[in-house]
Scaffold this motif. Structure first.
Motif, PDB file in Angstrom:
ATOM      1  N   LEU A 245      10.159 -33.390  -0.064  1.00 43.39           N
ATOM      2  CA  LEU A 245      11.463 -33.833  -0.593  1.00 43.39           C
ATOM      3  C   LEU A 245      11.146 -34.524  -1.973  1.00 43.39           C
ATOM      4  CD1 LEU A 245      14.513 -32.975  -0.470  1.00 43.39           C
ATOM      5  CD2 LEU A 245      14.754 -35.158   0.528  1.00 43.39           C
ATOM      6  N   GLY A 246      10.340 -33.661  -2.926  1.00 44.47           N
ATOM      7  CA  GLY A 246      10.081 -34.201  -4.212  1.00 44.47           C
ATOM      8  C   GLY A 246      10.680 -33.205  -5.299  1.00 44.47           C
ATOM      9  N   GLY A 247       9.894 -33.172  -6.431  1.00 41.98           N
ATOM     10  CA  GLY A 247      10.324 -32.447  -7.552  1.00 41.98           C
ATOM     11  C   GLY A 247      10.529 -30.918  -7.246  1.00 41.98           C
TER      12      GLY A 247
ATOM     13  N   THR B  19      17.103 -26.929   6.607  1.00 42.48           N
ATOM     14  CA  THR B  19      16.090 -28.134   7.445  1.00 42.48           C
ATOM     15  C   THR B  19      15.460 -28.670   6.427  1.00 42.48           C
ATOM     16  OG1 THR B  19      16.872 -27.188   9.518  1.00 42.48           O
ATOM     17  CG2 THR B  19      14.749 -28.857   9.318  1.00 42.48           C
ATOM     18  N   VAL B  20      15.276 -29.726   6.279  1.00 31.89           N
ATOM     19  CA  VAL B  20      14.380 -30.765   5.436  1.00 31.89           C
ATOM     20  C   VAL B  20      13.258 -31.529   6.369  1.00 31.89           C
ATOM     21  CG1 VAL B  20      13.841 -32.555   3.914  1.00 31.89           C
ATOM     22  CG2 VAL B  20      15.906 -31.002   3.465  1.00 31.89           C
ATOM     23  N   PHE B  21      12.166 -31.320   5.976  1.00 33.82           N
ATOM     24  CA  PHE B  21      10.781 -31.714   6.827  1.00 33.82           C
ATOM     25  C   PHE B  21      10.186 -32.812   5.834  1.00 33.82           C
ATOM     26  CE2 PHE B  21      10.899 -27.716   8.731  1.00 33.82           C
ATOM     27  CZ  PHE B  21      10.735 -27.945  10.350  1.00 33.82           C
ATOM     28  N   SER B  22      10.060 -34.001   6.503  1.00 31.17           N
ATOM     29  CA  SER B  22       9.438 -35.175   5.417  1.00 31.17           C
ATOM     30  C   SER B  22       8.816 -36.013   6.382  1.00 31.17           C
ATOM     31  CB  SER B  22      10.533 -35.697   4.751  1.00 31.17           C
ATOM     32  OG  SER B  22      10.136 -36.885   4.027  1.00 31.17           O
TER      33      SER B  22
ATOM     34  N   LYS C 220      14.193 -40.980   3.670  1.00 32.57           N
ATOM     35  CA  LYS C 220      14.670 -39.809   2.643  1.00 32.57           C
ATOM     36  C   LYS C 220      16.012 -38.972   3.475  1.00 32.57           C
ATOM     37  CE  LYS C 220      10.997 -38.926  -0.502  1.00 32.57           C
ATOM     38  NZ  LYS C 220       9.917 -37.957  -1.074  1.00 32.57           N
ATOM     39  N   GLU C 221      16.179 -39.375   4.584  1.00 34.61           N
ATOM     40  CA  GLU C 221      16.980 -38.581   5.579  1.00 34.61           C
ATOM     41  C   GLU C 221      18.481 -38.653   4.770  1.00 34.61           C
ATOM     42  OE1 GLU C 221      18.883 -38.064  10.000  1.00 34.61           O
ATOM     43  OE2 GLU C 221      17.452 -39.502   9.736  1.00 34.61           O
ATOM     44  N   GLN C 222      18.945 -39.940   4.483  1.00 32.47           N
ATOM     45  CA  GLN C 222      20.065 -40.023   3.731  1.00 32.47           C
ATOM     46  C   GLN C 222      20.180 -38.974   2.410  1.00 32.47           C
ATOM     47  OE1 GLN C 222      21.342 -44.049   3.024  1.00 32.47           O
ATOM     48  NE2 GLN C 222      23.409 -43.397   2.388  1.00 32.47           N
ATOM     49  N   GLU C 223      18.971 -39.343   1.629  1.00 37.79           N
ATOM     50  CA  GLU C 223      19.097 -38.549   0.402  1.00 37.79           C
ATOM     51  C   GLU C 223      19.265 -36.939   0.610  1.00 37.79           C
ATOM     52  OE1 GLU C 223      15.735 -39.302  -2.081  1.00 37.79           O
ATOM     53  OE2 GLU C 223      15.398 -41.094  -0.996  1.00 37.79           O
TER      54      GLU C 223
ATOM     55  N   ILE D   9      14.349 -33.454   9.573  1.00 40.72           N
ATOM     56  CA  ILE D   9      13.340 -33.793  10.828  1.00 40.72           C
ATOM     57  C   ILE D   9      11.906 -34.780  10.098  1.00 40.72           C
ATOM     58  CG2 ILE D   9      11.390 -32.611  12.101  1.00 40.72           C
ATOM     59  CD1 ILE D   9      13.258 -30.244  12.539  1.00 40.72           C
ATOM     60  N   ASN D  10      11.794 -35.720  10.518  1.00 43.10           N
ATOM     61  CA  ASN D  10      10.479 -36.346  10.494  1.00 43.10           C
ATOM     62  C   ASN D  10       9.391 -35.759  11.041  1.00 43.10           C
ATOM     63  OD1 ASN D  10       8.688 -38.127  10.243  1.00 43.10           O
ATOM     64  ND2 ASN D  10       9.522 -39.966  11.379  1.00 43.10           N
ATOM     65  N   SER D  11       8.765 -35.075  10.215  1.00 50.04           N
ATOM     66  CA  SER D  11       7.482 -34.382  10.816  1.00 50.04           C
ATOM     67  C   SER D  11       6.455 -35.082  11.428  1.00 50.04           C
ATOM     68  CB  SER D  11       7.233 -33.402   9.417  1.00 50.04           C
ATOM     69  OG  SER D  11       6.687 -34.116   8.417  1.00 50.04           O
ATOM     70  N   LYS D  12       6.563 -36.276  11.498  1.00 47.46           N
ATOM     71  CA  LYS D  12       5.527 -37.161  12.201  1.00 47.46           C
ATOM     72  C   LYS D  12       6.122 -37.417  13.647  1.00 47.46           C
ATOM     73  CE  LYS D  12       3.135 -39.658   8.624  1.00 47.46           C
ATOM     74  NZ  LYS D  12       2.936 -40.941   7.930  1.00 47.46           N
TER      75      LYS D  12
END
Length: 360
Positions: free
Chosen positions: A192-194, A211-214, A219-222, A233-236
């Motif tokens: 979730l960058g540029g 679905t966003v992986f980070s 960054k979930e709220q963003e 999803i927290n990919s860790k």
């Protein structure tokens, strides 16, 4: 004896350039060619800072020739056109992205994929057909063949729209090409960058369930509230990754840092596609069976052709898509590069060129 950048061409130009692998940028007086019969010259108003600029000024890809003036997310207003220019006139708002030239005759060019032309000319740090080097948008003005100049939609902001000339087309093109542009398609975005934040906006505009992986839980709220992604999803987190197995039709992976892709492949449905638009330095490790058992695809995608880039700008204008930006003056550029290295920007720096680059 080498010709100095200032005397290569007849038209004086001013910008900021790196002169060695420190990547430190400082004022440079150089020159641009006279306006040819098919050329468009324009005053640069804004230029986005892409992560590629950071790699390039430090010669991290081993291809940089100094001095180099970066910038390939360039917007401005036309000041002069050549006698055979048909699409633009003085006063038009325009953009130039990552390309300023190609052979115009190969199969890639003939099918509007100039970005895959073997003789493509990058907007900065590349050799022109006349043997001189190209200089990018961290400068007071540009000149380009009209084929590579883009018409700027009237209702698309110049400043926050500038990054779309790289980040926008880099994410729009694979969504379209790989069929991830259909309403209801389940699309993952890694990072979730540029690039990533624009990918989310593009996919949502197509009607996808995103679905966003980070690796950054904060960054979930963003992602959910700010960018309107459907899932995070927290990919860790192994449990979250396990729960996502077999749920996604495709993934746009925007991360340039080295990271494992096997867990991402597990989240794809049969026939799913993992498309890389980030460029990690280390080679990928992929187990053959992770692809075979499900007919999954790992692919890559690089920007888009000129026709598709114009299509993307019009789509962005229609759907109100812009980048989230922080506007800076040119004399802040070295600090911005340091912050970019630490991912300390939400999500793209844009240089206010017109108000901060002045002739010496």
């Amino acid at each position: 004896m080498a010709i100095s950048p200032e005397s290569e061409h007849p038209i004086r130009a001013y910008g900021y350039a790196a002169r060695d692998t420190s990547g430190s940028l400082s004022p440079l007086t150089f020159s641009r060619r006279a306006t040819g019969e098919k050329d468009v010259r324009f005053k640069v108003l804004y230029c986005g800072i892409c992560h590629s600029d950071l790699h390039f000024v430090k010669n991290e890809w081993g291809i940089t020739k100094y001095p180099v003036t970066p910038g390939h997310e360039i917007v401005g207003v036309v000041t002069e056109v050549g006698s055979k220019v048909e699409k633009f006139k003085v006063g038009d708002k325009v953009g130039v992205g990552c390309l300023v030239g190609s052979c115009r005759s190969c199969q890639s060019c003939a099918t509007d994929y100039e970005q895959y032309c073997p003789k493509q000319i990058g907007t900065y740090g590349a050799l022109n057909f006349d043997g001189t080097r190209t200089y990018g948008g961290y400068s007071d003005h540009m000149v380009s063949d009209e084929h590579f100049v883009l018409r700027w939609p009237e209702n698309l902001p110049l400043d926050s729209g500038a990054p779309l000339l790289c980040a926008g087309i880099t994410t729009y093109s694979p969504l379209r090409y790989f069929g991830l542009d259909k309403p209801g398609t389940k699309v993952g975005v890694v990072g979730l960058g540029g690039l990533g934040h624009v990918a989310v906006k593009m996919a949502k505009a197509f009607g996808a369930e995103v679905t966003v992986f980070s690796t950054t839980p904060a960054k979930e709220q963003e992602a959910i509230e700010g960018l309107k992604a459907d899932h995070f999803i927290n990919s860790k987190d192994e449990h979250q990754m396990q729960a996502a197995r077999g749920t996604l039709d495709g993934i746009i992976d925007t991360v340039s840092a080295n990271h494992p892709i096997a867990p991402l492949l597990n989240t794809l449905t049969p026939h799913g596609k993992l498309v890389l638009v980030g460029a990690p330095q280390k080679p990928l490790e992929v187990a053959a069976f992770s692809l075979i058992m499900g007919r999954k695809t790992v692919a890559g995608s690089n920007i888009g052709g000129i026709k598709e880039t114009q299509e993307m700008l019009d789509f962005a204008a229609e759907h109100g898509i812009t980048a989230d930006i922080e506007i800076i003056p040119i004399d802040y550029v070295n600090t911005a590069m340091e912050r970019l290295l630490k991912s300390d920007v939400r999500y793209r720096f844009v240089i206010d060129v017109a108000n901060s680059i002045k002739a010496e």
